[in-house]
Design a protein around this motif. Structure first.
Motif, PDB file in Angstrom:
ATOM      1  N   ARG A  53      21.047  -7.103  -0.247  1.00 29.55           N
ATOM      2  CA  ARG A  53      20.883  -7.334   1.183  1.00 29.55           C
ATOM      3  C   ARG A  53      21.708  -8.548   1.640  1.00 29.55           C
ATOM      4  O   ARG A  53      22.324  -8.542   2.706  1.00 29.55           O
ATOM      5  CB  ARG A  53      19.404  -7.562   1.488  1.00 29.55           C
ATOM      6  N   ALA A  54      21.718  -9.581   0.803  1.00 33.07           N
ATOM      7  CA  ALA A  54      22.493 -10.779   1.142  1.00 33.07           C
ATOM      8  C   ALA A  54      23.986 -10.465   1.199  1.00 33.07           C
ATOM      9  O   ALA A  54      24.714 -11.019   2.043  1.00 33.07           O
ATOM     10  CB  ALA A  54      22.216 -11.881   0.122  1.00 33.07           C
ATOM     11  N   PHE A  55      24.458  -9.583   0.307  1.00 35.47           N
ATOM     12  CA  PHE A  55      25.857  -9.163   0.376  1.00 35.47           C
ATOM     13  C   PHE A  55      26.149  -8.507   1.722  1.00 35.47           C
ATOM     14  O   PHE A  55      27.170  -8.786   2.354  1.00 35.47           O
ATOM     15  CB  PHE A  55      26.187  -8.191  -0.756  1.00 35.47           C
ATOM     16  N   MET A  56      25.257  -7.611   2.147  1.00 33.42           N
ATOM     17  CA  MET A  56      25.464  -6.939   3.429  1.00 33.42           C
ATOM     18  C   MET A  56      25.585  -7.963   4.550  1.00 33.42           C
ATOM     19  O   MET A  56      26.451  -7.842   5.435  1.00 33.42           O
ATOM     20  CB  MET A  56      24.323  -5.966   3.711  1.00 33.42           C
ATOM     21  N   HIS A  57      24.731  -8.975   4.534  1.00 31.84           N
ATOM     22  CA  HIS A  57      24.788 -10.009   5.570  1.00 31.84           C
ATOM     23  C   HIS A  57      26.149 -10.706   5.571  1.00 31.84           C
ATOM     24  O   HIS A  57      26.760 -10.899   6.627  1.00 31.84           O
ATOM     25  CB  HIS A  57      23.691 -11.041   5.335  1.00 31.84           C
ATOM     26  N   TRP A 239      30.632 -11.554  -4.353  1.00 31.20           N
ATOM     27  CA  TRP A 239      31.398 -11.229  -3.144  1.00 31.20           C
ATOM     28  C   TRP A 239      31.022 -12.209  -2.037  1.00 31.20           C
ATOM     29  O   TRP A 239      29.887 -12.238  -1.570  1.00 31.20           O
ATOM     30  CB  TRP A 239      31.129  -9.808  -2.668  1.00 31.20           C
ATOM     31  N   TYR A 240      32.017 -12.976  -1.615  1.00 32.83           N
ATOM     32  CA  TYR A 240      31.847 -13.862  -0.465  1.00 32.83           C
ATOM     33  C   TYR A 240      33.233 -14.218   0.047  1.00 32.83           C
ATOM     34  O   TYR A 240      34.222 -14.115  -0.667  1.00 32.83           O
ATOM     35  CB  TYR A 240      31.051 -15.119  -0.837  1.00 32.83           C
ATOM     36  N   LYS A 241      33.304 -14.635   1.312  1.00 32.80           N
ATOM     37  CA  LYS A 241      34.587 -14.954   1.916  1.00 32.80           C
ATOM     38  C   LYS A 241      34.599 -16.390   2.458  1.00 32.80           C
ATOM     39  O   LYS A 241      35.184 -17.269   1.864  1.00 32.80           O
ATOM     40  CB  LYS A 241      34.906 -13.966   3.051  1.00 32.80           C
ATOM     41  N   VAL A 255      29.684  -4.041  -5.426  1.00 28.76           N
ATOM     42  CA  VAL A 255      29.901  -4.101  -3.997  1.00 28.76           C
ATOM     43  C   VAL A 255      31.379  -4.283  -3.717  1.00 28.76           C
ATOM     44  O   VAL A 255      32.141  -4.802  -4.548  1.00 28.76           O
ATOM     45  CB  VAL A 255      29.102  -5.267  -3.349  1.00 28.76           C
ATOM     46  N   GLY A 256      31.786  -3.844  -2.534  1.00 30.41           N
ATOM     47  CA  GLY A 256      33.168  -4.029  -2.140  1.00 30.41           C
ATOM     48  C   GLY A 256      33.386  -3.754  -0.677  1.00 30.41           C
ATOM     49  O   GLY A 256      32.572  -3.084  -0.018  1.00 30.41           O
TER      50      GLY A 256
END
Length: 261
Positions: A53-57, A239-241, A255-256
């Protein structure tokens, strides 16, 4: 918000993935049959759901920051704040989000909770990813497919068996997206929890929920022909930007994010 509902009823005699996931996230919109499945899953399942869920955010916020103001969220699940539209409309108030799920209970909650900002709009269709044509037909009445659209498929495709052609279903949706659009996808895996394979698989099987966890090599084809966004296909906490790096922990999801050229 607008919604397209159908006469289908909520079946409380069989567990549903959206309601099992709701329990894992600490929600209350589930039934004893869903709880029975969820409670038999290993404790790591809850942590993995939270990390997914945190990735989706993070991904949604990054896309909104790039100016993407249209979203097609297939496999929405039970609304859990913050929802996708709340994240993107917090950055782009005029963003439009179309939610899709095949569980009637999601529609009931969507009508009450998935309420757009005044400047933007949300929509909901009760439909199944196994019928991508129906999803696209409705989405085109709400989203402008002449401009970029972010297609979100979070924790969905591992419930599609090989016989149901998961890659073909996803490709039908992706091929409808114009240049500059994005695919955001997370997919269940047991690669980082190999000792839990038997428990997880047997628990879902007993609940009559199809489950097909996939390896990294098996998730990669969902992104075939697309431009992967750095850091590529990774597990959820990697995964983070433009946010601080999450704590690197074992994850049950690959995830991607990828761009349609």
């Amino acid at each position: 918000m607008t919604a397209q509902s159908s006469p289908s009823r909520i079946d409380t005699s069989r567990p549903h993935p959206a309601r099992v996931y709701d329990w894992l996230l600490g929600g209350k919109d589930n039934y004893p049959v869903d709880q029975e499945v969820a409670q038999k899953l290993p404790p790591q399942a809850r942590d993995n759901a939270m990390r997914n869920r945190a990735f989706m955010h993070r991904a949604a916020a990054w896309l909104a920051g790039k100016g993407i103001d249209q979203y097609l969220d297939v496999g929405t699940g039970i609304p859990t704040k913050p929802n996708l539209h709340q994240i993107v409309q917090g950055i782009l108030p005029s963003a439009r989000v179309a939610y899709v799920d095949n569980d009637p209970i999601v529609l009931r909650h969507a009508e009450a909770l998935l309420v757009s900002s005044p400047q933007g709009a949300t929509d909901y269709i009760e439909a199944d990813v196994r019928r991508p044509g129906a999803i696209l037909d409705h989405a085109r009445t709400f989203l402008d497919f002449s401009r970029p659209v972010a297609l979100s498929m979070i924790a969905l495709m591992h419930f599609i068996t090989d016989e149901e052609d998961p890659y073909g279903l996803a490709r039908t949706l992706v091929d409808a997206l114009p240049s500059g659009s994005y695919l955001v996808l997370s997919h269940g895996t047991t690669v980082e929890h190999p000792h839990l394979v038997k428990t997880v698989t047997s628990t879902y099987k007993k609940g009559e929920i199809p489950l097909r966890m996939r390896t990294k090599a098996e998730v990669e084809p969902f992104f075939e022909g697309l431009e992967m966004v750095d850091p590529g296909l990774v597990t959820a906490t990697h995964w983070y930007k433009d946010t601080p790096a999450p704590t690197p922990e074992p994850s049950g999801f690959y995830v991607g994010v990828a761009r349609v050229s």
